[in-house]
Scaffold this motif. Structure first.
Motif, PDB file in Angstrom:
ATOM      1  N   GLY A  62       6.902 -32.659 -10.912  1.00 38.47           N
ATOM      2  CA  GLY A  62       7.074 -33.483  -9.799  1.00 38.47           C
ATOM      3  C   GLY A  62       6.312 -32.963  -8.484  1.00 38.47           C
ATOM      4  N   LYS A  63       5.547 -31.895  -8.794  1.00 37.55           N
ATOM      5  CA  LYS A  63       5.011 -31.169  -7.352  1.00 37.55           C
ATOM      6  C   LYS A  63       3.695 -31.478  -7.374  1.00 37.55           C
ATOM      7  N   GLY A  64       2.998 -32.289  -8.249  1.00 39.00           N
ATOM      8  CA  GLY A  64       1.573 -32.325  -8.214  1.00 39.00           C
ATOM      9  C   GLY A  64       0.802 -31.293  -9.243  1.00 39.00           C
ATOM     10  N   VAL A  65       1.585 -30.554 -10.106  1.00 37.09           N
ATOM     11  CA  VAL A  65       0.724 -29.464 -10.686  1.00 37.09           C
ATOM     12  C   VAL A  65       0.015 -30.086 -11.898  1.00 37.09           C
ATOM     13  N   GLY A  66       0.496 -30.963 -12.958  1.00 44.11           N
ATOM     14  CA  GLY A  66      -0.015 -31.746 -13.677  1.00 44.11           C
ATOM     15  C   GLY A  66      -1.222 -32.400 -13.292  1.00 44.11           C
ATOM     16  N   VAL A 118       7.647 -23.813 -22.745  1.00 43.53           N
ATOM     17  CA  VAL A 118       7.335 -25.199 -22.386  1.00 43.53           C
ATOM     18  C   VAL A 118       7.334 -25.978 -23.567  1.00 43.53           C
ATOM     19  N   VAL A 134      -0.832 -37.450 -27.831  1.00 39.22           N
ATOM     20  CA  VAL A 134       0.594 -37.132 -27.374  1.00 39.22           C
ATOM     21  C   VAL A 134       1.591 -37.703 -28.265  1.00 39.22           C
ATOM     22  N   VAL A 139       3.676 -27.811 -18.005  1.00 39.60           N
ATOM     23  CA  VAL A 139       3.885 -27.300 -16.719  1.00 39.60           C
ATOM     24  C   VAL A 139       5.383 -26.927 -16.868  1.00 39.60           C
ATOM     25  N   ASN A 193       7.245 -38.927 -26.585  1.00 41.80           N
ATOM     26  CA  ASN A 193       7.339 -38.038 -25.321  1.00 41.80           C
ATOM     27  C   ASN A 193       6.925 -38.889 -24.117  1.00 41.80           C
ATOM     28  N   LYS A 239      -3.830 -29.331 -24.644  1.00 40.58           N
ATOM     29  CA  LYS A 239      -2.276 -29.075 -24.119  1.00 40.58           C
ATOM     30  C   LYS A 239      -2.345 -29.246 -22.740  1.00 40.58           C
ATOM     31  N   LEU A 240      -1.527 -29.611 -22.176  1.00 43.49           N
ATOM     32  CA  LEU A 240      -0.903 -29.755 -20.629  1.00 43.49           C
ATOM     33  C   LEU A 240       0.370 -29.628 -20.352  1.00 43.49           C
TER      34      LEU A 240
END
Ligand SMILES: CC(C)(COP(=O)(O)OP(=O)(O)OC[C@H]1O[C@@H](n2cnc3c(N)ncnc32)[C@H](O)[C@@H]1OP(=O)(O)O)[C@@H](O)C(=O)NCCC(=O)NCCS
Length: 170
Positions: free
Chosen positions: A102-106, A22, A129, A96, A133, A93-94
């Motif tokens: 775009g699937k709600g993981v974050g 990532v 951040v 994905v 970005n 850190k975040l």
């Protein structure tokens, strides 16, 4: 099925690969520079991740798809926010995997982290951040983080400007 949970030491090799992947996808706009390669080889090494989990498994929250890691949130406790002089955990850190954007993981990772911090009595969460970005800055703003200032992040040859963002979690 997407699930969330604290990292296990046996996951370290998979978390290491995820973080490096990532990082490069997000930041290597000019290819894999030496400073990026050196940074991620050290910072995201299996040994470093193992020792982080061994010290406190609350520091790494993982999103899994069919039991395979697809996202990671890292918390560092006992940090002092560089802008407001308060002691609060940092969302350091975040990350994905791009194919799961775009699937709600974050969103799910942030929620898990905030629930965990609230239970242990924390009142604020802050992060840095990279100012360029845009996707991440917009994501954090949607999650209630407000920019409270800027700091420099020096690497080997370049210095990167970061926003410092904070939100209340009470
Ligand atoms: C920033 C980042 C963490 C966001 O992760 P993500 O998993 O894509 O985030 P989410 O899916 O929760 O939210 C993104 C969008 O998906 C939407 N979404 C949320 N749940 C959804 C669902 N179940 N189905 C479809 N879309 C959904 C959200 O509404 C949001 O849309 P919007 O931007 O139009 O409001 C991710 O892009 C990333 O890892 N980037 C690279 C690393 C990085 O820059 N990290 C931050 C700096 S450390």
């Amino acid at each position: 099925m997407i699930t969330f949970g604290r990292a296990k030491i046996t996951d370290s090799i998979r978390i290491s690969v995820l973080l490096k992947t990532v990082y490069i996808q997000t930041y290597a706009a000019e290819g894999v520079t030496f400073e990026f390669a050196n940074f991620i080889t050290k910072r995201f090494s299996v040994e470093h991740i193992e020792s982080t989990i061994a010290a406190d498994p609350d520091q790494l929250m993982i999103a899994y798809f069919n039991d395979n890691p697809i996202g990671v949130a890292e918390i560092i406790f006992g940090r002092t926010c560089p802008i407001k002089n308060i002691n609060a955990p940092e969302l350091s850190k975040l990350y994905v995997l791009e194919r799961f954007y775009g699937k709600g993981v974050g969103h799910g990772l942030i929620k898990e982290v905030e629930d965990m911090l609230r239970k242990s009595g924390h009142e604020h969460l802050w992060l840095e951040v990279y100012t360029k970005n845009g996707r991440a800055v917009a994501f954090y703003e949607k999650h209630g983080f407000i920019s409270i200032g800027e700091v420099d992040f020096p690497m080997e040859t370049n210095t990167y400007r970061n926003y410092v963002m904070m939100r209340s979690i009470t």
